[in-house]
Scaffold this active site. Structure first.
Site, short mmCIF file in Angstrom:
data_model
loop_
_atom_site.label_atom_id
_atom_site.label_comp_id
_atom_site.label_asym_id
_atom_site.label_seq_id
_atom_site.Cartn_x
_atom_site.Cartn_y
_atom_site.Cartn_z
N SER A 50 0.83 -1.19 0.00
CA SER A 50 0.00 0.00 0.00
C SER A 50 0.88 1.25 0.00
O SER A 50 1.76 1.38 -0.84
CB SER A 50 -0.96 -0.04 1.20
OG SER A 50 -2.01 0.88 1.04
N ASP A 165 -5.57 -3.55 -2.77
CA ASP A 165 -4.54 -3.24 -1.77
C ASP A 165 -3.95 -4.49 -1.11
O ASP A 165 -4.68 -5.34 -0.60
CB ASP A 165 -5.18 -2.35 -0.70
CG ASP A 165 -4.19 -1.66 0.19
OD1 ASP A 165 -3.32 -2.34 0.76
OD2 ASP A 165 -4.26 -0.42 0.31
#
Length: 269
Positions: A50, A165
């Protein structure tokens, strides 16, 4: 001559940096980098999930801590969040294309395998839930996939597979850094925010619940590291860019405290 060779210091063990996810709290990574550089600990391997993949890409491309900090202090939400009706149809509040453009604009290397520092970004295949390590291919696209927070950014397709993610299953990719050749792994795990008041808006409730889940999973994954740094990021939400200097200093303070542990871990190797 041979006596000199025997006295020559051994090469330092390969240091791996595993940068965890946490949205805006990832500005703390910048403070970590500043202290590491000042202490002479430059990573040989960088892996990010991320926001950690975004910061990590800048490091792996060769940016020093001062340049990364300069970029961090000048960005705002418009650099990353491209909200609009089309985004909702694609599966998110924002498309995420600006993340990809940001990486392209601020890195010189286009392919991961050509970066001067070994690098990988972690994302998750949406259909199967399998963690995917991008250690080759287009850099900007991999970072965008790794940063695609479900519900916030529309999923990303790469080679026919849809990704979101990496923080869903691998918030702190310490084991990946070791797999890529790191002998000593330093992980930066960003704790979940503790808001001043309980969230009420459905979107903030969802995001905060995900944040808690990712932070707890991250603690488990961080056990694969030799040293774990947890900056005190307080109540900062994943989309709150209002206190970037404070977050950077929190990262620096936590890293400074952990420097003796890093030295000890390297010495043991």
């Amino acid at each position: 001559m041979w006596g000199w060779l025997k006295r020559r210091p051994k090469p330092r063990p390969r240091l791996g940096l595993a940068l965890g996810g946490g949205g805006a709290r990832g500005f703390a990574h910048v403070g970590v980098l500043r202290v590491l550089e000042a202490e002479g600990f430059l990573p040989d391997v960088v892996v990010g999930t991320s926001v950690g993949s975004l910061i990590g890409a800048l490091v792996a491309d060769g940016h020093d801590a001062a340049r990364v900090e300069q970029l961090a202090l000048t960005v705002d939400k418009d650099d990353f969040f491209d909200y609009g009706p089309r985004s909702l149809l694609a599966g998110g509040l924002a498309r995420g294309e600006r993340i990809e453009r940001f990486v392209t604009a601020h890195t010189r290397t286009r392919l991961i395998e050509e970066l001067p520092i070994r690098y990988a970004a972690v994302a998750v295949a949406l259909r199967t839930g399998e963690a995917t390590v991008f250690d080759h291919g287009p850099l900007a696209r991999a970072v965008r996939a790794s940063c695609t927070i479900p519900g916030v950014f529309a999923p990303v397709e790469i080679d026919g597979v849809t990704y979101v993610d990496g923080g869903i299953v691998a918030p702190v990719p310490a084991e990946v850094a070791r797999r890529l050749g790191a002998e000593v792994v330093l992980a930066v795990a960003l704790p979940a925010a503790v808001p001043d008041a309980c969230p009420r808006n459905p979107i903030t409730v969802f995001l905060h619940a995900m944040d808690i889940m990712a932070a707890e999973i991250g603690r488990v994954y961080a056990r694969d590291a030799d040293v774990v740094v947890e900056p005190a990021v307080g109540a900062t939400a994943i989309d709150d860019l209002s206190d970037k200097p404070g977050l950077i200093e929190a990262g620096a303070a936590a890293m400074l405290e952990a420097i003796p542990a890093v030295r000890a871990a390297l010495a043991r190797r």
